[in-house]
Design a protein around this motif. Structure first.
Motif, PDB file in Angstrom:
ATOM      1  N   HIS A   1      24.095 112.879 -28.322  1.00 16.49           N
ATOM      2  CA  HIS A   1      25.460 112.375 -28.264  1.00 16.49           C
ATOM      3  C   HIS A   1      25.458 110.999 -27.604  1.00 16.49           C
ATOM      4  O   HIS A   1      24.761 110.760 -26.624  1.00 16.49           O
ATOM      5  N   ALA A   2      26.311 110.122 -28.149  1.00 11.58           N
ATOM      6  CA  ALA A   2      26.436 108.785 -27.570  1.00 11.58           C
ATOM      7  C   ALA A   2      27.193 108.874 -26.247  1.00 11.58           C
ATOM      8  O   ALA A   2      28.124 109.663 -26.098  1.00 11.58           O
ATOM      9  N   ALA A   3      26.762 108.074 -25.282  1.00  8.25           N
ATOM     10  CA  ALA A   3      27.409 108.073 -23.965  1.00  8.25           C
ATOM     11  C   ALA A   3      27.116 106.749 -23.280  1.00  8.25           C
ATOM     12  O   ALA A   3      26.153 106.041 -23.615  1.00  8.25           O
ATOM     13  N   VAL A   4      27.968 106.432 -22.320  1.00  4.09           N
ATOM     14  CA  VAL A   4      27.767 105.251 -21.487  1.00  4.09           C
ATOM     15  C   VAL A   4      28.011 105.655 -20.041  1.00  4.09           C
ATOM     16  O   VAL A   4      28.775 106.587 -19.751  1.00  4.09           O
ATOM     17  N   ILE A   5      27.346 104.948 -19.140  1.00  4.11           N
ATOM     18  CA  ILE A   5      27.540 105.135 -17.707  1.00  4.11           C
ATOM     19  C   ILE A   5      28.135 103.850 -17.158  1.00  4.11           C
ATOM     20  O   ILE A   5      27.589 102.756 -17.365  1.00  4.11           O
ATOM     21  N   GLU A   6      29.273 103.987 -16.480  1.00  2.00           N
ATOM     22  CA  GLU A   6      29.964 102.834 -15.896  1.00  2.00           C
ATOM     23  C   GLU A   6      29.714 102.791 -14.397  1.00  2.00           C
ATOM     24  O   GLU A   6      29.788 103.817 -13.720  1.00  2.00           O
ATOM     25  N   ILE A   7      29.409 101.614 -13.886  1.00  2.00           N
ATOM     26  CA  ILE A   7      29.328 101.380 -12.441  1.00  2.00           C
ATOM     27  C   ILE A   7      30.691 100.866 -12.006  1.00  2.00           C
ATOM     28  O   ILE A   7      31.154  99.831 -12.496  1.00  2.00           O
ATOM     29  N   VAL A   8      31.336 101.608 -11.110  1.00  2.00           N
ATOM     30  CA  VAL A   8      32.707 101.273 -10.728  1.00  2.00           C
ATOM     31  C   VAL A   8      32.755 100.865  -9.262  1.00  2.00           C
ATOM     32  O   VAL A   8      31.868 101.205  -8.466  1.00  2.00           O
ATOM     33  N   ASP A   9      33.800 100.123  -8.914  1.00  2.00           N
ATOM     34  CA  ASP A   9      33.977  99.707  -7.526  1.00  2.00           C
ATOM     35  C   ASP A   9      34.827 100.733  -6.776  1.00  2.00           C
ATOM     36  O   ASP A   9      35.157 101.797  -7.312  1.00  2.00           O
ATOM     37  N   ARG A  10      35.197 100.406  -5.554  1.00  2.00           N
ATOM     38  CA  ARG A  10      35.952 101.354  -4.732  1.00  2.00           C
ATOM     39  C   ARG A  10      37.336 101.652  -5.297  1.00  2.00           C
ATOM     40  O   ARG A  10      37.916 102.688  -5.025  1.00  2.00           O
ATOM     41  N   ASP A  11      37.875 100.711  -6.088  1.00  2.00           N
ATOM     42  CA  ASP A  11      39.194 100.912  -6.684  1.00  2.00           C
ATOM     43  C   ASP A  11      39.128 101.614  -8.037  1.00  2.00           C
ATOM     44  O   ASP A  11      40.150 101.795  -8.686  1.00  2.00           O
ATOM     45  N   GLY A  12      37.916 101.986  -8.458  1.00  2.00           N
ATOM     46  CA  GLY A  12      37.767 102.665  -9.738  1.00  2.00           C
ATOM     47  C   GLY A  12      37.687 101.745 -10.928  1.00  2.00           C
ATOM     48  O   GLY A  12      37.712 102.212 -12.081  1.00  2.00           O
ATOM     49  N   HIS A  13      37.565 100.440 -10.710  1.00  2.00           N
ATOM     50  CA  HIS A  13      37.458  99.484 -11.807  1.00  2.00           C
ATOM     51  C   HIS A  13      35.997  99.326 -12.228  1.00  2.00           C
ATOM     52  O   HIS A  13      35.103  99.238 -11.381  1.00  2.00           O
ATOM     53  N   CYS A  14      35.783  99.293 -13.507  1.00  2.00           N
ATOM     54  CA  CYS A  14      34.417  99.199 -14.040  1.00  2.00           C
ATOM     55  C   CYS A  14      33.861  97.800 -13.825  1.00  2.00           C
ATOM     56  O   CYS A  14      34.501  96.803 -14.155  1.00  2.00           O
TER      57      CYS A  14
ATOM     58  N   LEU B   1      19.116 100.923 -10.470  1.00  2.00           N
ATOM     59  CA  LEU B   1      20.193 100.534  -9.575  1.00  2.00           C
ATOM     60  C   LEU B   1      19.605  99.911  -8.316  1.00  2.00           C
ATOM     61  O   LEU B   1      18.690 100.476  -7.711  1.00  2.00           O
ATOM     62  N   SER B   2      20.113  98.760  -7.943  1.00  2.00           N
ATOM     63  CA  SER B   2      19.628  98.070  -6.744  1.00  2.00           C
ATOM     64  C   SER B   2      20.409  98.586  -5.541  1.00  2.00           C
ATOM     65  O   SER B   2      21.341  97.955  -5.052  1.00  2.00           O
ATOM     66  N   ASP B   3      20.023  99.759  -5.093  1.00  2.00           N
ATOM     67  CA  ASP B   3      20.700 100.414  -3.972  1.00  2.00           C
ATOM     68  C   ASP B   3      19.621 100.958  -3.042  1.00  2.00           C
ATOM     69  O   ASP B   3      18.857 101.854  -3.424  1.00  2.00           O
ATOM     70  N   PRO B   4      19.498 100.442  -1.816  1.00  2.00           N
ATOM     71  CA  PRO B   4      18.423 100.897  -0.918  1.00  2.00           C
ATOM     72  C   PRO B   4      18.560 102.349  -0.480  1.00  2.00           C
ATOM     73  O   PRO B   4      17.615 102.899   0.099  1.00  2.00           O
ATOM     74  N   HIS B   5      19.673 102.997  -0.756  1.00  2.00           N
ATOM     75  CA  HIS B   5      19.867 104.385  -0.354  1.00  2.00           C
ATOM     76  C   HIS B   5      19.463 105.360  -1.453  1.00  2.00           C
ATOM     77  O   HIS B   5      19.743 106.552  -1.354  1.00  2.00           O
ATOM     78  N   LEU B   6      18.794 104.874  -2.483  1.00  2.00           N
ATOM     79  CA  LEU B   6      18.329 105.729  -3.578  1.00  2.00           C
ATOM     80  C   LEU B   6      16.823 105.861  -3.528  1.00  2.00           C
ATOM     81  O   LEU B   6      16.103 104.958  -3.080  1.00  2.00           O
ATOM     82  N   ALA B   7      16.343 106.983  -4.027  1.00  2.00           N
ATOM     83  CA  ALA B   7      14.907 107.172  -4.189  1.00  2.00           C
ATOM     84  C   ALA B   7      14.455 106.412  -5.440  1.00  2.00           C
ATOM     85  O   ALA B   7      15.270 105.954  -6.244  1.00  2.00           O
ATOM     86  N   GLY B   8      13.136 106.298  -5.592  1.00  2.00           N
ATOM     87  CA  GLY B   8      12.626 105.614  -6.769  1.00  2.00           C
ATOM     88  C   GLY B   8      13.130 106.260  -8.038  1.00  2.00           C
ATOM     89  O   GLY B   8      13.607 105.583  -8.960  1.00  2.00           O
ATOM     90  N   ALA B   9      13.019 107.568  -8.146  1.00  2.00           N
ATOM     91  CA  ALA B   9      13.618 108.347  -9.234  1.00  2.00           C
ATOM     92  C   ALA B   9      14.570 109.329  -8.563  1.00  2.00           C
ATOM     93  O   ALA B   9      14.127 110.327  -7.977  1.00  2.00           O
ATOM     94  N   HIS B  10      15.843 109.058  -8.637  1.00  2.00           N
ATOM     95  CA  HIS B  10      16.813 109.801  -7.828  1.00  2.00           C
ATOM     96  C   HIS B  10      17.441 110.969  -8.591  1.00  2.00           C
ATOM     97  O   HIS B  10      17.696 112.024  -8.008  1.00  2.00           O
ATOM     98  N   ALA B  11      17.723 110.782  -9.868  1.00  2.00           N
ATOM     99  CA  ALA B  11      18.411 111.828 -10.632  1.00  2.00           C
ATOM    100  C   ALA B  11      17.975 111.762 -12.083  1.00  2.00           C
ATOM    101  O   ALA B  11      17.492 110.733 -12.571  1.00  2.00           O
TER     102      ALA B  11
ATOM    103  N   GLY C   1      23.896 107.340  -3.221  1.00  2.00           N
ATOM    104  CA  GLY C   1      23.797 106.239  -2.274  1.00  2.00           C
ATOM    105  C   GLY C   1      25.183 105.664  -2.040  1.00  2.00           C
ATOM    106  O   GLY C   1      26.129 106.373  -1.734  1.00  2.00           O
ATOM    107  N   THR C   2      25.311 104.354  -2.223  1.00  2.00           N
ATOM    108  CA  THR C   2      26.625 103.704  -2.127  1.00  2.00           C
ATOM    109  C   THR C   2      27.151 103.287  -3.498  1.00  2.00           C
ATOM    110  O   THR C   2      28.146 102.573  -3.590  1.00  2.00           O
ATOM    111  N   THR C   3      26.479 103.751  -4.549  1.00  2.00           N
ATOM    112  CA  THR C   3      26.854 103.366  -5.917  1.00  2.00           C
ATOM    113  C   THR C   3      27.705 104.458  -6.550  1.00  2.00           C
ATOM    114  O   THR C   3      27.351 105.638  -6.476  1.00  2.00           O
TER     115      THR C   3
END
Length: 360
Positions: A3-16, A39-49, A121-123
């Motif tokens: 199935h086609a899908a996309v992942i959006e990175i959103v900010d604190r206000d929910g805006h993509c 994802l450039s987030d220092p609170h993530l593991a190398g392979a997080h999920a 993390g913080t993402t």
């Protein structure tokens, strides 16, 4: 079939902020360059999920792993993923994740519905799939429409500048008696042009600040159009008053000049703030009315309203369309001035007599 899908990175206000397309299942998420979504987030593991698309598996087989809990620390018994759809599997990590505020420990699995917000993390991430109902297209707001910039022939601005220079030269030539030096003539020509260039440059700097566009040409065009129009008005209105024997037409000059100045300010402002042209028009119009009222008040103190009752300069007699009045009629009309002049003389005598400066 995937199935086609996309992942959006959103900010604190929910805006993509960013959109990443899922090109293959499963999808690895983490900091490592080997991941499918890096994802450039220092609170993530190398392979997080790891994101799967499970097809028709029993819900019992996908029960949430022990350690799944809500954000308040209480266990979540309702964390079972859906039988058919995207399923998130957390790989070994220190921070785990939160799915709609529900704490997911490392090693747990949970369905990731499109309405849920995932934080690792913080993402913050949001998933959209082809199975989700696509919201209807929203009408475009007027504030989001592109603003068309000025479009005019390349020769229009230089031609208007030359026309204004000729008008300035003609006005200077008509105003002097031929005794002016060439330095005075050139100064009278270049000084107004320099003021117009500085005026346009200042407006262009304001436009650069608000719209990131140094609109020097647009503002210079507006300044020249308004200046030429007002100079033509200053030339034609007295000429029309003389031709029709209607000197009271000069009363319109300060009104029209005030309106012209207000329109020029509004025209400049539409370049800087094109979305707020109506509000700017209301503000400038109010300022124009206040200025006009002050002008009327000042002129009434000078015994006339908006314009003088006489003309200081006269055009050639051949341009006059009305029949001249006889001299006797003019002299008889002077009788009306006798009483006002006497009252004014008496008033001045009283003021001089009460000043205390009488000589002994």
């Amino acid at each position: 079939m995937d199935h086609a899908a996309v992942i959006e990175i959103v900010d604190r206000d929910g805006h993509c902020r960013e959109v990443h397309k899922v090109r293959a299942w499963p999808l690895r998420i983490g900091r490592s360059p080997d991941c499918d979504l890096v994802l450039s987030d220092p609170h993530l593991a190398g392979a997080h999920a790891l994101l799967h698309w499970d097809r028709g598996e029993p819900a019992a087989d996908l029960a949430a792993a022990p350690g799944t809990e809500r954000s308040d620390g209480t266990p979540d018994a309702g964390a079972s993923p859906a039988a058919d759809g995207p399923v998130l599997e957390l790989l070994p990590s220190q921070n785990g994740a939160w799915l709609d505020g529900r704490r997911l420990a490392a090693g747990s699995r949970a369905a990731w519905p499109s309405s849920a917000l995932l934080q690792i993390g913080t993402t913050r991430l949001r998933l959209r799939t082809a199975l989700d109902a696509l919201p209807a297209e929203k009408p475009l707001n007027r504030a989001d429409e592109p603003v068309k910039r000025d479009a005019r022939p390349s020769w229009a601005l230089p031609a208007l500048l030359v026309l204004w220079a000729l008008m300035l030269w003609g006005a200077n030539w008509a105003a002097n008696d031929g005794s002016a030096s060439w330095v005075d003539t050139v100064s009278a020509l270049l000084a107004p042009i320099g003021v117009a260039l500085i005026w346009a440059a200042l407006w262009a700097l304001v436009t650069q600040l608000f719209r990131h566009w140094f609109a020097f040409g647009a503002h210079l065009w507006r300044a020249l159009v308004a200046t030429v129009a007002m100079q033509l008005l200053d030339l034609l209105l007295p000429l029309l008053g003389y031709t029709l024997n209607a000197p009271r037409l000069l009363a319109l000059e300060p009104v029209l000049m005030s309106v012209g100045a207000a329109l020029l300010l509004w025209w400049h402002a539409t370049v800087v703030w094109p979305r707020a042209s109506r509000r700017v028009a209301v503000g400038i119009g109010a300022m124009c009315l206040v200025g006009l009222a002050l002008t009327v008040g000042r002129r009434t103190e000078q015994q006339y309203w908006l314009g003088p009752s006489y003309m200081a300069t006269l055009a050639p007699p051949s341009l006059r369309l009305v029949s001249p009045k006889p001299v006797d009629s003019f002299i008889d009309g002077m009788d009306k001035l006798e009483a006002p002049l006497l009252r004014q003389a008496e008033k001045r005598n009283e003021q001089a007599g009460g000043s205390g400066d009488n000589e002994e």
